[in-house]
Design a protein around this motif. Structure first.
Motif, PDB file in Angstrom:
ATOM      1  N   GLY A   4      36.156  54.437 -16.089  1.00 18.60           N
ATOM      2  CA  GLY A   4      35.878  53.423 -16.741  1.00 18.60           C
ATOM      3  C   GLY A   4      37.012  52.232 -16.700  1.00 18.60           C
ATOM      4  N   GLY A   5      37.037  51.147 -17.594  1.00 19.56           N
ATOM      5  CA  GLY A   5      37.938  50.128 -17.291  1.00 19.56           C
ATOM      6  C   GLY A   5      38.518  49.637 -18.693  1.00 19.56           C
ATOM      7  N   THR A   6      39.622  48.876 -18.641  1.00 19.19           N
ATOM      8  CA  THR A   6      40.317  48.424 -19.904  1.00 19.19           C
ATOM      9  C   THR A   6      39.663  47.128 -20.333  1.00 19.19           C
ATOM     10  N   PRO A   7      39.790  46.926 -21.776  1.00 21.82           N
ATOM     11  CA  PRO A   7      38.942  46.076 -22.538  1.00 21.82           C
ATOM     12  C   PRO A   7      39.090  44.608 -21.665  1.00 21.82           C
ATOM     13  N   ILE A   8      38.284  43.618 -21.740  1.00 17.42           N
ATOM     14  CA  ILE A   8      38.351  42.300 -21.393  1.00 17.42           C
ATOM     15  C   ILE A   8      38.657  41.660 -22.466  1.00 17.42           C
ATOM     16  N   PHE A   9      37.881  41.641 -23.549  1.00 19.78           N
ATOM     17  CA  PHE A   9      38.121  41.009 -24.683  1.00 19.78           C
ATOM     18  C   PHE A   9      37.557  41.877 -26.054  1.00 19.78           C
ATOM     19  N   SER A  10      37.977  41.541 -27.282  1.00 17.74           N
ATOM     20  CA  SER A  10      37.693  42.462 -28.431  1.00 17.74           C
ATOM     21  C   SER A  10      37.159  41.440 -29.567  1.00 17.74           C
ATOM     22  N   VAL A  11      36.084  41.982 -30.239  1.00 21.42           N
ATOM     23  CA  VAL A  11      35.405  41.021 -31.385  1.00 21.42           C
ATOM     24  C   VAL A  11      35.400  41.822 -32.610  1.00 21.42           C
ATOM     25  N   VAL A  12      34.981  41.329 -33.788  1.00 24.75           N
ATOM     26  CA  VAL A  12      34.698  41.702 -34.919  1.00 24.75           C
ATOM     27  C   VAL A  12      33.016  41.512 -35.249  1.00 24.75           C
ATOM     28  N   VAL A  35      29.523  59.534 -21.710  1.00 20.92           N
ATOM     29  CA  VAL A  35      29.263  58.484 -21.078  1.00 20.92           C
ATOM     30  C   VAL A  35      29.803  58.768 -19.498  1.00 20.92           C
ATOM     31  N   ALA A  36      31.170  59.232 -19.583  1.00 22.23           N
ATOM     32  CA  ALA A  36      31.470  59.701 -18.218  1.00 22.23           C
ATOM     33  C   ALA A  36      30.781  60.716 -17.488  1.00 22.23           C
ATOM     34  N   ALA A  37      30.080  61.583 -18.248  1.00 25.87           N
ATOM     35  CA  ALA A  37      29.244  62.481 -17.632  1.00 25.87           C
ATOM     36  C   ALA A  37      27.962  61.819 -16.982  1.00 25.87           C
ATOM     37  N   GLU A  41      35.286  54.311 -20.952  1.00 21.52           N
ATOM     38  CA  GLU A  41      34.302  54.628 -20.005  1.00 21.52           C
ATOM     39  C   GLU A  41      32.950  53.694 -20.285  1.00 21.52           C
ATOM     40  N   GLY A  42      32.691  53.087 -21.469  1.00 22.92           N
ATOM     41  CA  GLY A  42      31.431  52.482 -21.582  1.00 22.92           C
ATOM     42  C   GLY A  42      31.632  51.053 -21.220  1.00 22.92           C
ATOM     43  N   ASP A  43      30.551  50.091 -21.136  1.00 24.82           N
ATOM     44  CA  ASP A  43      30.623  48.853 -21.128  1.00 24.82           C
ATOM     45  C   ASP A  43      31.254  48.242 -22.305  1.00 24.82           C
ATOM     46  N   PHE A  44      30.807  48.926 -23.460  1.00 20.67           N
ATOM     47  CA  PHE A  44      31.261  48.676 -24.828  1.00 20.67           C
ATOM     48  C   PHE A  44      32.099  49.883 -25.496  1.00 20.67           C
ATOM     49  N   THR A  45      32.901  49.526 -26.318  1.00 19.36           N
ATOM     50  CA  THR A  45      33.378  50.685 -27.199  1.00 19.36           C
ATOM     51  C   THR A  45      33.178  50.380 -28.563  1.00 19.36           C
ATOM     52  N   VAL A  46      32.490  51.009 -29.386  1.00 24.73           N
ATOM     53  CA  VAL A  46      32.508  50.759 -30.720  1.00 24.73           C
ATOM     54  C   VAL A  46      33.043  51.637 -31.706  1.00 24.73           C
ATOM     55  N   GLY A  47      33.289  51.226 -33.059  1.00 28.79           N
ATOM     56  CA  GLY A  47      33.954  51.793 -33.910  1.00 28.79           C
ATOM     57  C   GLY A  47      34.009  50.893 -35.333  1.00 28.79           C
ATOM     58  N   ASP A  48      34.694  51.428 -36.546  1.00 28.79           N
ATOM     59  CA  ASP A  48      34.837  50.618 -37.578  1.00 28.79           C
ATOM     60  C   ASP A  48      35.939  49.925 -37.513  1.00 28.79           C
ATOM     61  N   PHE A  49      35.711  48.559 -37.958  1.00 28.39           N
ATOM     62  CA  PHE A  49      37.066  47.726 -38.009  1.00 28.39           C
ATOM     63  C   PHE A  49      37.721  47.865 -39.144  1.00 28.39           C
ATOM     64  N   TRP A  50      38.683  48.889 -39.152  1.00 28.60           N
ATOM     65  CA  TRP A  50      39.691  49.024 -40.393  1.00 28.60           C
ATOM     66  C   TRP A  50      40.494  48.197 -40.564  1.00 28.60           C
TER      67      TRP A  50
END
Length: 397
Positions: A65-73, A166-168, A271-280
């Motif tokens: 994978g790669g490190t985040p380019i940027f992040s959004v809500v 995703v890595a698999a 690993e993904g083109d995106f990473t998603v989760g809750d914005f706590w």
């Protein structure tokens, strides 16, 4: 296998890459006593080519994978879809875009017996099957091969799953494709389907009915929260995570697969083109502008140029606000670390064949519902100073 051994149970994620790449089809995924799938090799068929270990994502020295380019809500503008989403609907927005392009979306879904496996969706009306968190190990079946088939057919594909899944997939394919989009989840760890099935059967016995559906993160009763719900033939019931044996043990990290506690993918090399989760992280903000946070907010990390391009395509479908990585990742500890091993984990699975009623009394500890609501009422009605004084009187200071 005479000279080649597969990875140990302590690190195997059960992704199934080995069984999918084996040229002789001599590796099958077999569930152990705990209910987790591990590779089993037919030594009579094995030619010791080593393809299984070469493709194993756990065995690889480097993640892909790669490190985040940027992040959004993000919050989905489609109100009905947002209700079905665990948080703000980031997955649904991107999935709708892919389906509208004639593409295919892969994700975890329940079957009629409430087992969870990865399936492919090709119609917008079926997307709800993939929405919502499933806190259990998903059976990959032949998803990797199906992804490859659709890519070779010229179809756009979105694959969502845990980082190890995703890595698999990427390891199985061997090379990236401009038609492939991947989305990994902020993953705490996964319990076994055996444990989930025992729990659901127990719920049915308690309610003298057959459980027809289960939602770990339902907005019906609690809004955007950790609360869940299940339904039988007649009605729906709320699930308070603090008072539920399966859910409470999950949240404490006591029921995960062994490999989850040393997961090599729980870091910011996503690993993904995106990473998603809750914005706590909204709890730390005075005014999360542009959102109704009671309906759910997604944190979305964009980790590749492909992901960046797709995000631009869905700008009209969602409220999207750039957010710094520190704020957006607040409350998502597993972005940086695997879950911490709890010794009770081994006791739970060593006794998994006990009746669930006995198992939950001995090992799957949870709050008594009556006392839980008494404590909540006390916190609301009594000032902090009086609560502290009562704790001292009761010897709980």
């Amino acid at each position: 296998m005479k000279n080649v051994s597969l990875v140990s149970h302590d690190v195997c994620s059960g992704c199934g890459t080995c069984s999918n790449v084996c040229p002789k089809s001599c590796i099958s995924m077999v569930r152990d006593a705990e209910g987790f799938a591990y590779p089993s090799v037919d030594e009579q068929k094995c030619i010791e080519c080593g393809a299984c270990l070469k493709k194993c994502p756990v065995e690889k020295e480097r993640a892909s994978g790669g490190t985040p380019i940027f992040s959004v809500v993000l919050q989905d503008k489609d109100g009905e879809s947002l209700k079905n989403s665990t948080s703000g609907g980031a997955f649904a927005c991107i999935a709708r875009y892919v389906l509208k392009q004639g593409g295919v979306v892969f994700g975890a879904a329940y079957d009629e017996l409430l087992n969870v496996s990865h399936v492919a969706v090709e119609r917008l009306e079926d997307l709800h099957l993939l929405q919502g968190s499933k806190y259990v190990s998903s059976d990959m079946k032949d998803s990797y091969k199906k992804v490859k088939f659709f890519l070779n057919s010229g179809r756009l594909v979105l694959f969502s799953g845990t980082p190890c899944q995703v890595a698999a997939l990427k390891s199985f394919l061997g090379e990236d494709s401009k038609l492939l989009l991947t989305m990994d989840l902020v993953c705490h760890g996964v319990p076994s389907q055996k444990l989930l099935q025992k729990y659901i059967h127990w719920l049915g016995e308690k309610n003298l009915s057959t459980i027809k559906s289960y939602v770990f993160r339902s907005k019906k009763f609690f809004g955007w929260s950790l609360g869940g719900a299940f339904s039988d033939e007649k009605k729906s019931y709320a699930v308070n995570p603090d008072c539920d044996p399966y859910y409470a043990a999950f949240l404490r990290g006591e029921t995960f697969r062994k490999s989850c506690y040393s997961c090599k993918f729980a870091n910011m090399n996503r690993e993904g083109d995106f990473t998603v989760g809750d914005f706590w992280g909204f709890h730390n903000m005075k005014d999360p502008v542009g959102f109704d946070h009671t309906k759910g907010l997604s944190m979305l990390l964009v980790n590749s140029p492909k992901g960046e391009n797709v995000l631009k395509q869905i700008e009209s479908d969602a409220v999207i606000v750039p957010m710094d990585l520190q704020t957006i990742s607040a409350g998502n500890w597993n972005l940086y670390h695997p879950s911490v091993y709890k010794p009770i984990r081994d006791e739970i699975y060593a006794n998994i064949d006990l009746p669930f009623e006995e198992l939950q009394k001995r090992y799957l500890h949870h709050e008594d519902p009556f006392m839980y609501y008494v404590r909540r009422l006390r916190r609301r009605l009594l000032p902090q100073g009086l609560r502290d004084a009562l704790k001292k009187i009761l010897g709980r200071a």
